[in-house]
Design a protein around this motif. Structure first.
Motif, PDB file in Angstrom:
ATOM      1  N   ALA A 215     -30.238  25.440  75.118  1.00 41.01           N
ATOM      2  CA  ALA A 215     -29.744  26.190  73.863  1.00 41.01           C
ATOM      3  C   ALA A 215     -28.904  27.472  73.996  1.00 41.01           C
ATOM      4  O   ALA A 215     -27.690  27.689  73.253  1.00 41.01           O
ATOM      5  N   ALA A 216     -29.319  27.981  75.166  1.00 40.43           N
ATOM      6  CA  ALA A 216     -28.408  29.290  75.532  1.00 40.43           C
ATOM      7  C   ALA A 216     -27.253  29.009  75.682  1.00 40.43           C
ATOM      8  O   ALA A 216     -25.982  29.546  75.457  1.00 40.43           O
ATOM      9  N   LEU A 217     -26.796  27.812  76.342  1.00 45.42           N
ATOM     10  CA  LEU A 217     -25.520  27.473  76.653  1.00 45.42           C
ATOM     11  C   LEU A 217     -24.671  26.795  75.403  1.00 45.42           C
ATOM     12  O   LEU A 217     -23.504  27.267  75.089  1.00 45.42           O
ATOM     13  N   ALA A 218     -25.735  26.170  74.344  1.00 43.75           N
ATOM     14  CA  ALA A 218     -24.911  25.481  73.296  1.00 43.75           C
ATOM     15  C   ALA A 218     -24.649  26.732  72.066  1.00 43.75           C
ATOM     16  O   ALA A 218     -23.731  26.453  71.502  1.00 43.75           O
ATOM     17  N   VAL A 219     -25.269  27.740  72.454  1.00 47.01           N
ATOM     18  CA  VAL A 219     -24.624  29.028  71.556  1.00 47.01           C
ATOM     19  C   VAL A 219     -23.240  29.132  71.470  1.00 47.01           C
ATOM     20  O   VAL A 219     -22.751  29.666  70.724  1.00 47.01           O
ATOM     21  N   LEU A 220     -22.870  28.810  72.845  1.00 49.31           N
ATOM     22  CA  LEU A 220     -21.253  29.276  73.065  1.00 49.31           C
ATOM     23  C   LEU A 220     -20.296  28.154  72.077  1.00 49.31           C
ATOM     24  O   LEU A 220     -19.336  28.505  71.822  1.00 49.31           O
ATOM     25  N   THR A 221     -21.014  27.155  71.692  1.00 48.43           N
ATOM     26  CA  THR A 221     -20.359  26.360  70.495  1.00 48.43           C
ATOM     27  C   THR A 221     -19.981  27.151  69.231  1.00 48.43           C
ATOM     28  O   THR A 221     -19.120  26.812  68.677  1.00 48.43           O
ATOM     29  N   TYR A 222     -20.714  28.172  68.972  1.00 51.66           N
ATOM     30  CA  TYR A 222     -20.550  28.988  67.629  1.00 51.66           C
ATOM     31  C   TYR A 222     -19.796  30.454  67.979  1.00 51.66           C
ATOM     32  O   TYR A 222     -19.470  30.761  67.026  1.00 51.66           O
ATOM     33  N   ILE A 223     -19.514  30.548  69.166  1.00 53.14           N
ATOM     34  CA  ILE A 223     -18.887  31.862  69.265  1.00 53.14           C
ATOM     35  C   ILE A 223     -17.632  31.965  68.803  1.00 53.14           C
ATOM     36  O   ILE A 223     -16.587  30.985  68.938  1.00 53.14           O
ATOM     37  N   GLY A 224     -17.066  32.911  67.898  1.00 53.69           N
ATOM     38  CA  GLY A 224     -15.940  32.850  67.174  1.00 53.69           C
ATOM     39  C   GLY A 224     -16.106  32.828  65.901  1.00 53.69           C
ATOM     40  O   GLY A 224     -15.043  33.269  65.027  1.00 53.69           O
ATOM     41  N   PHE A 225     -17.217  32.856  65.166  1.00 56.92           N
ATOM     42  CA  PHE A 225     -17.477  32.759  63.776  1.00 56.92           C
ATOM     43  C   PHE A 225     -17.175  34.034  63.167  1.00 56.92           C
ATOM     44  O   PHE A 225     -16.724  34.228  62.051  1.00 56.92           O
ATOM     45  N   ASP A 226     -17.307  35.302  64.063  1.00 58.79           N
ATOM     46  CA  ASP A 226     -17.030  36.392  63.499  1.00 58.79           C
ATOM     47  C   ASP A 226     -15.933  36.930  63.128  1.00 58.79           C
ATOM     48  O   ASP A 226     -15.548  37.863  62.534  1.00 58.79           O
ATOM     49  N   GLY A 227     -14.832  36.030  63.554  1.00 63.83           N
ATOM     50  CA  GLY A 227     -13.422  36.339  63.386  1.00 63.83           C
ATOM     51  C   GLY A 227     -13.085  36.222  62.027  1.00 63.83           C
ATOM     52  O   GLY A 227     -12.176  36.672  61.415  1.00 63.83           O
ATOM     53  N   VAL A 228     -13.854  35.540  61.118  1.00 61.95           N
ATOM     54  CA  VAL A 228     -13.884  35.556  59.800  1.00 61.95           C
ATOM     55  C   VAL A 228     -13.787  37.023  59.116  1.00 61.95           C
ATOM     56  O   VAL A 228     -12.798  37.259  58.142  1.00 61.95           O
ATOM     57  N   SER A 229     -14.585  37.625  59.599  1.00 63.21           N
ATOM     58  CA  SER A 229     -14.643  39.062  58.995  1.00 63.21           C
ATOM     59  C   SER A 229     -13.491  39.878  59.184  1.00 63.21           C
ATOM     60  O   SER A 229     -13.163  40.919  58.633  1.00 63.21           O
ATOM     61  N   THR A 230     -12.635  39.636  60.245  1.00 63.65           N
ATOM     62  CA  THR A 230     -11.408  40.363  60.783  1.00 63.65           C
ATOM     63  C   THR A 230     -10.512  39.989  59.436  1.00 63.65           C
ATOM     64  O   THR A 230      -9.432  40.920  59.490  1.00 63.65           O
ATOM     65  N   LEU A 231     -10.749  38.982  58.889  1.00 68.34           N
ATOM     66  CA  LEU A 231      -9.643  38.883  57.757  1.00 68.34           C
ATOM     67  C   LEU A 231     -10.073  39.453  56.411  1.00 68.34           C
ATOM     68  O   LEU A 231      -9.624  38.758  55.212  1.00 68.34           O
ATOM     69  N   SER A 232     -11.104  40.291  56.318  1.00 70.99           N
ATOM     70  CA  SER A 232     -11.719  40.777  54.907  1.00 70.99           C
ATOM     71  C   SER A 232     -10.605  41.485  54.078  1.00 70.99           C
ATOM     72  O   SER A 232     -10.820  41.322  53.063  1.00 70.99           O
ATOM     73  N   GLU A 233      -9.440  41.978  54.693  1.00 65.20           N
ATOM     74  CA  GLU A 233      -8.338  42.633  53.897  1.00 65.20           C
ATOM     75  C   GLU A 233      -7.502  41.738  53.359  1.00 65.20           C
ATOM     76  O   GLU A 233      -6.415  42.015  52.790  1.00 65.20           O
ATOM     77  N   GLU A 234      -7.402  40.334  53.719  1.00 65.81           N
ATOM     78  CA  GLU A 234      -6.345  39.328  53.521  1.00 65.81           C
ATOM     79  C   GLU A 234      -7.131  38.411  52.643  1.00 65.81           C
ATOM     80  O   GLU A 234      -6.433  37.429  52.673  1.00 65.81           O
ATOM     81  N   ALA A 235      -8.381  38.728  52.229  1.00 64.80           N
ATOM     82  CA  ALA A 235      -9.110  37.379  51.560  1.00 64.80           C
ATOM     83  C   ALA A 235      -9.419  37.932  50.173  1.00 64.80           C
ATOM     84  O   ALA A 235      -9.668  39.294  49.722  1.00 64.80           O
ATOM     85  N   HIS A 236      -9.237  37.078  49.110  1.00 65.52           N
ATOM     86  CA  HIS A 236      -9.665  37.269  47.931  1.00 65.52           C
ATOM     87  C   HIS A 236     -11.079  37.538  47.608  1.00 65.52           C
ATOM     88  O   HIS A 236     -11.789  36.680  48.494  1.00 65.52           O
ATOM     89  N   ASN A 237     -11.510  38.204  47.023  1.00 66.41           N
ATOM     90  CA  ASN A 237     -13.164  38.449  46.765  1.00 66.41           C
ATOM     91  C   ASN A 237     -14.015  38.465  48.226  1.00 66.41           C
ATOM     92  O   ASN A 237     -14.539  37.779  48.233  1.00 66.41           O
ATOM     93  N   PRO A 238     -13.411  39.236  48.732  1.00 63.58           N
ATOM     94  CA  PRO A 238     -14.127  39.332  50.291  1.00 63.58           C
ATOM     95  C   PRO A 238     -15.425  39.778  50.203  1.00 63.58           C
ATOM     96  O   PRO A 238     -16.325  39.106  51.209  1.00 63.58           O
ATOM     97  N   ARG A 239     -16.079  40.475  49.342  1.00 63.82           N
ATOM     98  CA  ARG A 239     -17.630  40.947  49.337  1.00 63.82           C
ATOM     99  C   ARG A 239     -18.493  39.519  49.052  1.00 63.82           C
ATOM    100  O   ARG A 239     -19.431  39.314  49.463  1.00 63.82           O
ATOM    101  N   ARG A 240     -17.622  38.392  48.319  1.00 68.12           N
ATOM    102  CA  ARG A 240     -18.556  37.129  48.349  1.00 68.12           C
ATOM    103  C   ARG A 240     -18.084  36.183  49.323  1.00 68.12           C
ATOM    104  O   ARG A 240     -18.976  35.590  49.907  1.00 68.12           O
ATOM    105  N   ASN A 241     -16.827  36.012  49.439  1.00 75.04           N
ATOM    106  CA  ASN A 241     -16.126  34.833  50.380  1.00 75.04           C
ATOM    107  C   ASN A 241     -16.494  35.172  51.765  1.00 75.04           C
ATOM    108  O   ASN A 241     -16.512  33.982  52.552  1.00 75.04           O
ATOM    109  N   ILE A 242     -16.284  36.488  52.277  1.00 75.10           N
ATOM    110  CA  ILE A 242     -16.497  36.471  53.706  1.00 75.10           C
ATOM    111  C   ILE A 242     -18.044  36.107  54.046  1.00 75.10           C
ATOM    112  O   ILE A 242     -18.269  35.528  54.966  1.00 75.10           O
ATOM    113  N   LEU A 243     -19.041  36.418  53.331  1.00 73.29           N
ATOM    114  CA  LEU A 243     -20.385  35.994  53.559  1.00 73.29           C
ATOM    115  C   LEU A 243     -20.600  34.436  53.671  1.00 73.29           C
ATOM    116  O   LEU A 243     -21.015  33.639  54.457  1.00 73.29           O
TER     117      LEU A 243
END
Length: 472
Positions: A215-243
């Motif tokens: 499972a510790a190795l499998a977590v690497l499958t998900y590394i990168g999801f945080d990148g969505v938050s770097t687009l907060s200023e280029e997203a419509h309705n970021p307070r809802r859509n980023i979450l």
């Protein structure tokens, strides 16, 4: 009577991304085919319980994904972890987290370009001359580093369109694999119900320690999801859509990954792969023949192009946020191209760094016999997990510690996310810790010089927001 002219407003990032574009960006950054490269290692480490490991990893990362999404609600800022920790805990600690996450975002395209160059070499005829082979490998590194940079200089809408095309292509490959897998299993049906549940639980090989390691190795499958938050200023309705996008990216990735590895384990029940690093391609070859073997290899190459380019894009936004706050030189890093409305300076700089470091790691691999790709992946996780811990603590303080109405979930979720990330971070190899610590030390020295030993406050910039949504 003449009216006084108003000063020109500085260029800002362009809000052009809806929820679907954010989800596609996150999936591309993680890769829809994310479990394929690590399938062999996860199967060996977890004694075959890859599906269970993937699902445990999804639950573990969901806690951190929720923290990211909720902090994007509080601070819809392109700075991601840097912005959240700086504003919620302390600017100095936020600076360290920002410096750490820069390491993650820059290492991601570097390891991708190294892997892609090697994968591209596999499509060429065998080259007997070692020197000529090295030159071709270096040429591929230069080619793909330039490709990443050009892709991200075109503007955010163009990047979103490219992500859509890559997503469709990878989904087609996944459908082809699953179709071939179903056909193979009809021709070679599993013997009894026990074989159908073995990918989840095998009583002969199950141990909590082994599955936890998987499972510790499998977590690497998900590394990168945080990148969505770097687009907060280029997203419509970021307070809802980023979450929503951050959480949905984790869930979609977990479901897709579980389905892929479930069929893969039914097709190849054991762990005796000809090549552990390329195990999934051999599974595809058994299910569909040589054409599917080559198709999966090509798909992994395209997925790495999308992932590397996506991380390159996110790194540019992070540096822009820090530059705009003058945590790093504003004139260079905080500049926006008025035509494309992207931080072009940052994109070009990261492209140059990516090229230099990738060629350096390949040279070290040649002369010191070090696995450049594997070492780069471990270094990537150092910055990511450090930032994840900071975001979880920020979420705990903002939504539990500093509010009057306290709820169990607002306490449990971020602390659980912090505990998982702290465990994984402490499990990194010695050299990853040493190199990461050196990077942080460099950041501390530079930050101390720039802020008079952190006495000068960081000048946080305001962010325009087209949303009033609130998350409790």
């Amino acid at each position: 009577m003449p009216t006084p002219s108003t000063p020109a407003q500085p260029a800002q990032l362009k809000r052009a991304l809806g929820l679907s574009a954010l989800i596609i960006y996150g999936i591309i950054l993680i890769q829809p085919t994310a479990p394929m490269p690590l399938f062999g290692a996860a199967a060996v480490t977890g004694k075959g319980h890859v599906v269970t490991a993937i699902l445990i990893g999804m639950v573990a990362m969901l806690f951190t994904a929720i923290s990211y999404g909720k902090m994007a609600n509080a601070y819809p800022n392109a700075g991601s972890a840097y912005a959240y920790v700086s504003r919620e805990i302390h600017p100095a600690l936020g600076y360290f987290v920002g410096w750490s996450i820069i390491f993650d975002y820059i290492m991601n395209p570097i390891v991708c370009v190294i892997w892609i160059a090697g994968a591209a070499m596999a499509f060429l005829p065998q080259i007997p001359n070692h020197t000529e082979s090295l030159c071709i490998d270096a040429t591929f590194i230069v080619l793909f580093a330039v490709l990443f940079t050009v892709m991200n200089l075109r503007g955010i809408e163009a990047s979103a369109r490219t992500n859509s095309y890559i997503t469709v292509g990878l989904c087609v490959v996944i459908v082809l694999f699953l179709s071939a897998a179903v056909r193979y299993l009809f021709q070679h049906p599993p013997q009894g119900a026990g074989e159908l549940t073995r990918p989840f639980y095998d009583p002969q090989t199950f141990s909590f320690h082994d599955v936890s390691s998987g499972a510790a190795l499998a977590v690497l499958t998900y590394i990168g999801f945080d990148g969505v938050s770097t687009l907060s200023e280029e997203a419509h309705n970021p307070r809802r859509n980023i979450l929503l996008a951050t959480v949905l990216v984790c869930v979609i990735t977990g479901v897709l990954a579980s389905i892929q590895v479930y069929f893969a384990q039914l097709i190849w029940p054991g762990t005796n792969f000809p090549d552990e690093d390329n195990a999934f391609s051999y599974v595809a070859g058994r299910a569909g023949g040589q054409w599917l073997f080559l198709t999966v290899n090509a798909a992994l190459l395209v997925a790495s192009i999308g992932s590397g380019a996506g991380a390159h894009l996110g790194a540019g936004r992070l540096l822009y946020s820090m530059g705009r706050d003058n945590a790093i030189p504003r004139k260079f890093f905080g500049a926006i191209n008025p035509r494309t409305r992207i931080p072009s300076n940052n994109i070009i700089l990261i492209g140059v760094i990516m090229l230099i470091v990738a060629l350096t790691l390949k040279a070290i691999q040649e002369f010191a016999h070090v696995d450049a790709y594997g070492f780069g992946c471990v270094l990537l996780n150092f910055g990511a997990l450090f930032a994840f811990m900071g975001v979880n603590i920020s979420c705990f303080l903002h939504y539990f510690w500093r509010v009057e109405r306290k709820t169990f979930w607002n306490c449990f979720s971020p602390l659980a996310g912090f505990a998982v990330c702290a465990y994984l971070w402490s499990s990194l190899g010695k050299w990853a810790i040493i190199v990461g610590a050196c990077w942080l030390a460099t950041g501390i020295i530079y930050g101390a010089w720039r802020t008079s030993f952190f006495q000068k406050p960081i000048q946080f910039a305001g962010v325009s927001d087209d949303s009033k949504a609130v998350v409790e």
